[in-house]
Every structure is written in structure tokens, then in C-alpha cells.
Scaffold this motif. Structure first.
Motif, PDB file in Angstrom:
ATOM      1  N   THR A   6     115.929  50.462  -8.020  1.00  0.00           N
ATOM      2  CA  THR A   6     115.212  49.956  -6.840  1.00  0.00           C
ATOM      3  C   THR A   6     115.731  48.578  -6.455  1.00  0.00           C
ATOM      4  OG1 THR A   6     113.214  51.217  -7.340  1.00  0.00           O
ATOM      5  CG2 THR A   6     112.952  49.265  -5.947  1.00  0.00           C
ATOM      6  N   ILE A  10     117.453  47.555  -2.855  1.00  0.00           N
ATOM      7  CA  ILE A  10     116.928  46.461  -2.018  1.00  0.00           C
ATOM      8  C   ILE A  10     118.031  45.439  -1.752  1.00  0.00           C
ATOM      9  CG2 ILE A  10     115.322  44.513  -1.927  1.00  0.00           C
ATOM     10  CD1 ILE A  10     113.970  47.191  -1.471  1.00  0.00           C
ATOM     11  N   THR A  13     120.451  46.114   0.996  1.00  0.00           N
ATOM     12  CA  THR A  13     119.983  45.968   2.385  1.00  0.00           C
ATOM     13  C   THR A  13     120.049  44.531   2.885  1.00  0.00           C
ATOM     14  OG1 THR A  13     117.637  45.632   1.767  1.00  0.00           O
ATOM     15  CG2 THR A  13     118.393  47.905   2.046  1.00  0.00           C
ATOM     16  N   VAL A  61     111.260  38.102   4.724  1.00  0.00           N
ATOM     17  CA  VAL A  61     111.694  39.415   4.240  1.00  0.00           C
ATOM     18  C   VAL A  61     113.102  39.320   3.664  1.00  0.00           C
ATOM     19  CG1 VAL A  61     112.268  41.772   4.932  1.00  0.00           C
ATOM     20  CG2 VAL A  61     110.193  40.693   5.813  1.00  0.00           C
ATOM     21  N   ALA A  65     114.268  40.095  -0.238  1.00  0.00           N
ATOM     22  CA  ALA A  65     115.331  41.037  -0.614  1.00  0.00           C
ATOM     23  C   ALA A  65     116.402  40.341  -1.447  1.00  0.00           C
ATOM     24  CB  ALA A  65     115.944  41.644   0.642  1.00  0.00           C
ATOM     25  N   ILE A  68     114.951  39.636  -5.002  1.00  0.00           N
ATOM     26  CA  ILE A  68     114.034  40.668  -5.488  1.00  0.00           C
ATOM     27  C   ILE A  68     114.030  40.761  -7.011  1.00  0.00           C
ATOM     28  CG2 ILE A  68     115.734  42.540  -5.370  1.00  0.00           C
ATOM     29  CD1 ILE A  68     111.995  42.714  -4.411  1.00  0.00           C
ATOM     30  N   LEU A 103     107.526  49.400   7.069  1.00  0.00           N
ATOM     31  CA  LEU A 103     108.420  50.520   6.788  1.00  0.00           C
ATOM     32  C   LEU A 103     108.721  51.308   8.051  1.00  0.00           C
ATOM     33  CD1 LEU A 103     106.970  51.842   3.399  1.00  0.00           C
ATOM     34  CD2 LEU A 103     109.074  50.554   3.750  1.00  0.00           C
ATOM     35  N   ILE A 106     111.227  49.348  10.094  1.00  0.00           N
ATOM     36  CA  ILE A 106     112.582  49.449   9.526  1.00  0.00           C
ATOM     37  C   ILE A 106     113.225  50.766   9.956  1.00  0.00           C
ATOM     38  CG2 ILE A 106     113.879  49.717   7.370  1.00  0.00           C
ATOM     39  CD1 ILE A 106     111.888  47.771   6.064  1.00  0.00           C
ATOM     40  N   ILE A 118     116.261  54.207   0.702  1.00  0.00           N
ATOM     41  CA  ILE A 118     115.992  52.816   1.101  1.00  0.00           C
ATOM     42  C   ILE A 118     114.513  52.614   1.396  1.00  0.00           C
ATOM     43  CG2 ILE A 118     116.341  51.157   2.983  1.00  0.00           C
ATOM     44  CD1 ILE A 118     119.276  52.007   3.040  1.00  0.00           C
ATOM     45  N   TRP A 122     111.956  50.128  -0.615  1.00  0.00           N
ATOM     46  CA  TRP A 122     111.206  49.069   0.056  1.00  0.00           C
ATOM     47  C   TRP A 122     109.697  49.257  -0.098  1.00  0.00           C
ATOM     48  CZ3 TRP A 122     111.500  44.313   1.404  1.00  0.00           C
ATOM     49  CH2 TRP A 122     112.754  43.735   1.647  1.00  0.00           C
ATOM     50  N   ALA A 125     109.039  47.894  -3.536  1.00  0.00           N
ATOM     51  CA  ALA A 125     109.190  46.444  -3.545  1.00  0.00           C
ATOM     52  C   ALA A 125     108.049  45.767  -2.804  1.00  0.00           C
ATOM     53  CB  ALA A 125     110.529  46.057  -2.921  1.00  0.00           C
ATOM     54  N   TYR A 126     107.670  46.332  -1.661  1.00  0.00           N
ATOM     55  CA  TYR A 126     106.566  45.733  -0.907  1.00  0.00           C
ATOM     56  C   TYR A 126     105.283  45.725  -1.729  1.00  0.00           C
ATOM     57  CZ  TYR A 126     102.906  44.840   2.434  1.00  0.00           C
ATOM     58  OH  TYR A 126     101.809  44.297   3.058  1.00  0.00           O
TER      59      TYR A 126
END
Length: 421
Positions: A6, A10, A13, A61, A65, A68, A103, A106, A118, A122, A125-126
Motif C-alpha cells: 500500500t 501511494i 501517485t 494530500v 502521499a 506516507i 476517492l 480522484i 490505487i 488510498w 491510507a485515508y
């Protein structure tokens, strides 16, 4: 904890976010307010229209990333944002709404490039990042409510006095309507003011620095009238205009408890230098007044830049404080002084603050520097202090509004308007 896979997805991106981040966040806010219009009660509409909020979110954001795998690196930024969230009344149950919308934005902007892998990364991660915010904000809410004189959400305050400080700045002295105690605050902090303006569909919330020292039987905010700001041909500054023209002594305003991480370090014993532009002097006046009382032997230099004396607020108050202490030096820089001001020499420099002048008025760059004002002003001051050799840790500042970038060229900011809290 996030899996290594993961984390790597991230991080892959990051280049995309660097290019498309602002487009994603602009789309995010469009979708958020369309699907959840009640959230317009929490956001500064002017910052949305000017693009400041989407840009700030895009930067956040991108940083998330980029770091992360080392989220502790962005904890200072998390705390800064969390202060704003707590002062606005952001709640844990709103985070899933934000995550789902982010999301969707995105996917909407990136199209097929936003693969299921992806989006899933995310989403994970969020969830982790959101929980960090929720935990930090929960602690802030608890501290705010449980401290002496503290409260949750918004509390009614009566306007005890309304004092015109200059042609564009007016101070409001605020006391609790319930007659209860006031929560303490750190010099430099702010309060959120929530208003329901007649004819407006949503409430408006603005943050205003507390412009007097702690320990007084009131809170004071000093508000700049912003009717000159134009956004897409329409005047903004609804809140400041309403406060200036409609709010009277005896009226009630709703305030959140003090918040903010731009605060005076009272343990530092080095000389302190405060540099402000326009209404940016408000948190610095609170700091200087506090420092003059708590550490009378500590050298203080206060430098303020204004267009001229007609818009220069709190000058007499600062000069009276300096008159009582040989440790305090004050300097006024007027961009366009009037003929009378020139003849009577009521300022120290005409034009803009520059490096040769700073070198003359500062006895040494060995000090801690606090500065605040319009973004172009702060970019200039930051550059000058770097040229003076002032370390990053000793250059402390605050944006009025969403956080920006002080490293951008001064000329790139020439058209930016100063946003009053």
C-alpha cells in the motif's frame, strides 16, 4: 499499519498529485458541497471561490502521499489543521464523507489512470490519516471543554465595546453572555466567530486573532473591513462588513474556544522581533503585550508596515507600551504616507521594508522572529530574514486563511489579496 505494498502504491501517485492535485481537490469540493450542502456552514466561502482552500488541501494530500511511510513527519501540519477543525466544530462522523468524496474526485479527474489498486490503497491510507486527525482533535476538544472557563462548540458572547482603531480596522471587546469565566489562551491564538447573516442560506465562520494579552476580563478581536476584495466580479468580505456595519454594542456573537499553534514561546530568553503588515499585527500585539509584562528585561523590536497612518491600527497602544520600557523599540514603515505625515515625520521609513533598513534597525539577527500579514508581505519578510541569516526555526509566522507557500517568488504573489481571518 499500512502494508508495504500500500505504501509503495501511494508513493507511486506522488508525481500525479504534483501535477493534478489542485484539479482533484477543486473537484472534491464541488462534489462535497453538491452532495452535502450542510457542510457549507463550516467553510469559508471566499477561500473556496479564490481557490485558496483547494490549493491548501492539495498541498496536504501531496505531503501525506510523500511521507506516507513517515507520517510522524507531518504531525506539526496535522496539529495546525486540527486546531482549525476544532475551532470550526469538525466532527469524527464527517471524516468518512470526506474520504468517500476524495476517492470519487480522484477517480473523476484521473479516469482510467485511477486503477482499483490505487483507489484501494488510498482508501486504506485515508483511513489511517483520518484516524490521526480524529485522535488529535479529540484531545483538543477534551482540553478545550475541561479547562477552567472552557466550553464545547460555540458559546454566546456579548459585545461589551466596539472601538474604531483606523479607517479599516475596528476592535470588538467580547464578554461571556452567561457571566461565566473565560478560558485562558496563548498569545497569538484565535477564536472562530459564527454568524447567521440575514438573507444568507448558510452560516459563516471566520477566525480572528485575539489582539490583547491573556488574563483580561474580555476577549478582543480587531477586524479589518474587507469590502474591496472582488471574487468573480462580486464583492467578498461579507463577515467583516457585517461586523463593521451591523453588529452593535450589546449584540451577541457566537465564539469557539481559543485555538491555534502560532504562539509566543515565553521560555525563550533571546530578543524577540515582531514584524507585521496591515491587520497582521493583531496576534503580534498580543504577544508583545504579554512579553512586556512577563519578561520586562527581554529586548523587543516591533516593526509594522501600513499604507499610511489612516489605516494603521493600535499605534497609540503600542507606543504607550514602548514608552514604559526602554527594552521595547518600535518602527513604522508607511508605503504611501500623506503630505502631513511626511512633514511631521511620524514614521521611520517610506516605501517598503528592505534589507539595508532592517540591518540598520536590528541590533543583531540573533533573535526569534515572528511575522504576519498579507501573503506577498510575508514572502518578502521571509526572504529578507533568510538573507540576514536567520535560521528556519527562528522564523515563525502564520497565514490568515489556508496555509500557503512562503518560498514562492514575491512577484508571483503580487496579485494575491490579504485574507482577514
Amino acid at each position: 499499519m499500512l502494508s508495504e505494498k500500500t505504501i509503495q502504491v501511494i508513493k507511486s501517485t506522488v508525481p500525479v498529485l504534483q501535477v493534478h492535485g489542485t484539479a482533484i481537490t477543486k473537484r472534491f469540493y464541488q462534489m462535497l458541497f453538491t452532495n452535502h450542502p450542510a457542510l457549507l456552514n463550516l467553510f469559508n466561502h471566499a477561500n473556496q471561490k479564490q481557490g485558496k482552500q483547494p490549493t491548501a488541501l492539495a498541498n496536504a494530500v501531496y505531503a501525506a502521499a510523500l511521507y506516507i511511510d513517515k507520517l510522524e513527519t507531518i504531525i506539526p501540519v496535522v496539529k495546525q489543521i486540527a486546531h482549525k477543525h476544532r475551532s470550526l466544530g469538525v466532527k469524527p462522523e464527517q471524516y468518512p464523507i470526506v474520504g468517500q468524496t476524495l476517492l470519487a474526485a480522484i477517480k473523476d479527474v484521473l479516469g482510467d489512470a485511477a486503477t482499483d489498486e490505487i483507489l484501494q490503497a488510498w482508501a486504506e491510507a485515508y483511513g489511517v490519516i483520518a484516524q490521526v486527525f480524529i485522535d488529535v482533535e479529540a484531545e483538543m476538544y477534551q482540553q478545550s471543554e475541561q479547562q477552567s472557563g472552557g466550553w464545547a462548540d460555540f458559546r454566546a458572547f456579548r459585545v461589551q465595546r466596539k472601538v474604531v482603531e483606523s479607517d479599516v480596522i475596528t476592535s470588538f471587546y467580547l464578554v461571556p453572555q452567561d457571566g461565566g469565566a473565560l478560558a485562558a489562551f496563548e498569545p497569538g491564538q484565535y477564536v472562530s466567530v459564527k454568524l447567521q447573516i440575514p438573507g444568507e442560506a448558510h452560516t459563516h465562520i471566520r477566525q480572528y486573532s485575539l489582539s490583547d494579552a491573556p488574563g483580561k476580563p474580555y476577549y478582543r478581536i480587531s477586524v479589518k473591513r474587507e469590502e474591496a476584495i472582488q471574487v468573480k466580479g462580486k464583492p467578498e468580505g461579507k463577515v467583516s462588513m457585517y461586523l463593521h456595519t451591523q453588529v452593535k454594542e450589546g449584540d451577541v456573537l457566537w465564539l469557539s474556544a481559543p485555538a491555534g499553534d502560532f504562539t509566543l514561546d515565553q521560555k525563550d530568553t533571546r530578543p524577540a522581533v515582531f514584524i507585521s503588515g496591515g491587520v497582521g499585527l493583531t496576534p503580534l500585539v498580543s504577544m508583545m503585550t504579554t512579553l512586556a509584562a512577563s519578561a520586562p528585561d527581554r529586548p523587543i523590536t516591533f516593526i509594522h508596515a501600513a499604507q499610511n497612518g489612516s489605516v494603521h491600527a493600535l499605534r497609540q497602544e503600542i507606543e504607550e507600551l514602548a514608552g514604559r520600557s526602554p527594552q521595547i523599540k518600535v518602527y513604522w514603515c508607511y508605503e504611501k504616507p500623506t503630505t502631513m505625515e511626511r512633514e511631521n515625520i511620524v514614521y521611520d521609513k517610506e516605501g517598503y521594508i528592505d534589507l539595508p533598513w532592517l540591518q540598520r534597525v536590528l541590533s543583531s539577527p540573533e533573535a526569534v522572529f515572528y511575522f504576519c500579514g498579507p501573503v506577498p508581505f510575508m514572502r518578502t519578510i521571509n526572504r529578507l530574514l533568510k538573507e540576514l541569516g536567520v535560521a528556519d526555526a527562528d522564523r515563525r509566522y502564520e497565514f490568515f486563511g489556508p496555509s500557503g507557500d512562503l518560498e514562492a517568488p514575491d512577484e508571483a504573489a503580487a496579485s494575491e489579496a490579504a485574507v482577514q481571518r
